[in-house]
Design a protein around this motif. Structure first.
Motif, PDB file in Angstrom:
ATOM      1  N   ILE A  90      -8.448   5.796  -7.967  1.00  0.00           N
ATOM      2  CA  ILE A  90      -9.720   5.692  -7.237  1.00  0.00           C
ATOM      3  C   ILE A  90      -9.518   5.118  -5.843  1.00  0.00           C
ATOM      4  O   ILE A  90     -10.100   5.598  -4.872  1.00  0.00           O
ATOM      5  N   TYR A  91      -8.689   4.096  -5.732  1.00  0.00           N
ATOM      6  CA  TYR A  91      -8.508   3.418  -4.444  1.00  0.00           C
ATOM      7  C   TYR A  91      -7.165   3.751  -3.790  1.00  0.00           C
ATOM      8  O   TYR A  91      -6.618   2.938  -3.053  1.00  0.00           O
ATOM      9  N   ALA A  92      -6.657   4.942  -4.047  1.00  0.00           N
ATOM     10  CA  ALA A  92      -5.337   5.321  -3.541  1.00  0.00           C
ATOM     11  C   ALA A  92      -5.250   5.224  -2.028  1.00  0.00           C
ATOM     12  O   ALA A  92      -4.279   4.692  -1.485  1.00  0.00           O
ATOM     13  N   ARG A  93      -6.219   5.753  -1.338  1.00  0.00           N
ATOM     14  CA  ARG A  93      -6.154   5.748   0.134  1.00  0.00           C
ATOM     15  C   ARG A  93      -6.176   4.326   0.686  1.00  0.00           C
ATOM     16  O   ARG A  93      -5.430   4.008   1.611  1.00  0.00           O
ATOM     17  N   GLU A  94      -7.018   3.472   0.113  1.00  0.00           N
ATOM     18  CA  GLU A  94      -7.075   2.086   0.573  1.00  0.00           C
ATOM     19  C   GLU A  94      -5.752   1.372   0.303  1.00  0.00           C
ATOM     20  O   GLU A  94      -5.257   0.600   1.123  1.00  0.00           O
ATOM     21  N   ASN A  95      -5.148   1.653  -0.873  1.00  0.00           N
ATOM     22  CA  ASN A  95      -3.903   0.987  -1.242  1.00  0.00           C
ATOM     23  C   ASN A  95      -2.709   1.489  -0.444  1.00  0.00           C
ATOM     24  O   ASN A  95      -1.710   0.789  -0.341  1.00  0.00           O
ATOM     25  N   GLU A  96      -2.806   2.691   0.116  1.00  0.00           N
ATOM     26  CA  GLU A  96      -1.722   3.192   0.972  1.00  0.00           C
ATOM     27  C   GLU A  96      -1.591   2.339   2.222  1.00  0.00           C
ATOM     28  O   GLU A  96      -0.518   2.241   2.798  1.00  0.00           O
ATOM     29  N   GLN A  97      -2.687   1.727   2.637  1.00  0.00           N
ATOM     30  CA  GLN A  97      -2.698   0.946   3.868  1.00  0.00           C
ATOM     31  C   GLN A  97      -2.270  -0.509   3.654  1.00  0.00           C
ATOM     32  O   GLN A  97      -1.807  -1.158   4.587  1.00  0.00           O
ATOM     33  N   LYS A  98      -2.422  -1.025   2.438  1.00  0.00           N
ATOM     34  CA  LYS A  98      -2.120  -2.438   2.169  1.00  0.00           C
ATOM     35  C   LYS A  98      -0.631  -2.635   1.922  1.00  0.00           C
ATOM     36  O   LYS A  98       0.004  -1.881   1.201  1.00  0.00           O
ATOM     37  N   LYS A  99      -0.119  -3.698   2.503  1.00  0.00           N
ATOM     38  CA  LYS A  99       1.259  -4.074   2.232  1.00  0.00           C
ATOM     39  C   LYS A  99       1.241  -5.151   1.156  1.00  0.00           C
ATOM     40  O   LYS A  99       0.474  -6.095   1.223  1.00  0.00           O
ATOM     41  N   LYS A 100       2.086  -4.972   0.159  1.00  0.00           N
ATOM     42  CA  LYS A 100       2.158  -5.916  -0.948  1.00  0.00           C
ATOM     43  C   LYS A 100       3.583  -6.417  -1.073  1.00  0.00           C
ATOM     44  O   LYS A 100       4.533  -5.648  -0.935  1.00  0.00           O
ATOM     45  N   TRP A 101       3.716  -7.714  -1.330  1.00  0.00           N
ATOM     46  CA  TRP A 101       5.041  -8.315  -1.418  1.00  0.00           C
ATOM     47  C   TRP A 101       5.702  -7.970  -2.746  1.00  0.00           C
ATOM     48  O   TRP A 101       5.100  -8.083  -3.810  1.00  0.00           O
ATOM     49  N   ASN A 102       6.950  -7.529  -2.672  1.00  0.00           N
ATOM     50  CA  ASN A 102       7.763  -7.259  -3.839  1.00  0.00           C
ATOM     51  C   ASN A 102       9.035  -8.087  -3.675  1.00  0.00           C
ATOM     52  O   ASN A 102       9.733  -7.939  -2.668  1.00  0.00           O
ATOM     53  N   PRO A 103       9.359  -8.974  -4.626  1.00  0.00           N
ATOM     54  CA  PRO A 103      10.525  -9.849  -4.458  1.00  0.00           C
ATOM     55  C   PRO A 103      11.834  -9.098  -4.239  1.00  0.00           C
ATOM     56  O   PRO A 103      12.728  -9.593  -3.576  1.00  0.00           O
ATOM     57  N   ARG A 104      11.946  -7.897  -4.787  1.00  0.00           N
ATOM     58  CA  ARG A 104      13.191  -7.131  -4.638  1.00  0.00           C
ATOM     59  C   ARG A 104      13.286  -6.422  -3.299  1.00  0.00           C
ATOM     60  O   ARG A 104      14.364  -6.275  -2.742  1.00  0.00           O
ATOM     61  N   ASN A 105      12.138  -5.930  -2.787  1.00  0.00           N
ATOM     62  CA  ASN A 105      12.179  -5.063  -1.607  1.00  0.00           C
ATOM     63  C   ASN A 105      11.321  -5.531  -0.438  1.00  0.00           C
ATOM     64  O   ASN A 105      11.119  -4.777   0.495  1.00  0.00           O
ATOM     65  N   GLY A 106      10.787  -6.731  -0.498  1.00  0.00           N
ATOM     66  CA  GLY A 106       9.952  -7.226   0.593  1.00  0.00           C
ATOM     67  C   GLY A 106       8.573  -6.585   0.587  1.00  0.00           C
ATOM     68  O   GLY A 106       8.073  -6.146  -0.446  1.00  0.00           O
ATOM     69  N   TYR A 107       7.957  -6.499   1.756  1.00  0.00           N
ATOM     70  CA  TYR A 107       6.617  -5.913   1.852  1.00  0.00           C
ATOM     71  C   TYR A 107       6.698  -4.392   1.743  1.00  0.00           C
ATOM     72  O   TYR A 107       7.530  -3.763   2.387  1.00  0.00           O
ATOM     73  N   GLN A 108       5.817  -3.834   0.903  1.00  0.00           N
ATOM     74  CA  GLN A 108       5.791  -2.388   0.709  1.00  0.00           C
ATOM     75  C   GLN A 108       4.350  -1.910   0.623  1.00  0.00           C
ATOM     76  O   GLN A 108       3.455  -2.665   0.267  1.00  0.00           O
TER      77      GLN A 108
END
Length: 166
Positions: A90-108
């Motif tokens: 449902i919120y795919a487009r909004e989530n494409e824009q948000k950067k989320k921290w991942n301990p293995r790969n940094g912000y994604q």
């Protein structure tokens, strides 16, 4: 990752399990192991809660609209992994824009909707809120899953099963 009640560990059995001599890689999809968090009591009430949950999942395993169970033991259950939630769709487009921290790969950021959503014979996204047909497909998918929860597979008496919506 984890939920409110269980810690969730993903595992990919495809490299470990073979289906036959001719097929060296199993068609079994990735799975998740869900274990009750240690902060909850290991008592009869919680044991029965997990047993009932596993029984319902097993009885509904023929549904194409619910997550299949592979097995359970006490307060642990092994199910098929689902890569995307309804919110992800449902919120795919909004989530494409948000950067989320991942301990293995940094912000994604999340991958674009087109990279993981199924398409119909015309190349259109199957279930998306972006089109009228896509919204109908989303609603039908949710409806069919709820219907299976309430009515079962047609071969099992579901009246005794408690359905709790979280």
């Amino acid at each position: 990752s984890n939920g409110l009640w269980r810690d969730v560990f993903s595992c990919d059995p495809r490299e470990e399990v073979t289906s036959s001599i001719e097929s060296p890689i199993s068609p079994m999809p990735p799975a998740v192991l869900k274990i009750m968090k240690r902060e909850h009591e290991y008592d009869q009430r919680n044991f029965q809660r997990h047993r009932r949950d596993a029984l319902v999942m097993e009885r509904l395993s023929s549904s194409h609209h619910l997550v299949p169970i592979y097995g359970y033991c006490a307060n642990t259950v092994l199910t098929q992994a689902i890569s995307h939630t309804l919110d992800d769709v449902i919120y795919a487009r909004e989530n494409e824009q948000k950067k989320k921290w991942n301990p293995r790969n940094g912000y994604q950021t999340k991958p674009p909707l087109e990279s993981w959503m199924g398409k119909d014979e015309n190349g259109e996204l199957v279930a998306t809120r972006e089109t009228e047909l896509g919204r109908v497909q989303l609603a039908l998918g949710v409806f069919r899953g709820l219907m299976d929860l309430h009515e079962g597979d047609g071969t099992t008496d579901m009246e005794w099963l408690p359905v709790v919506h979280a």
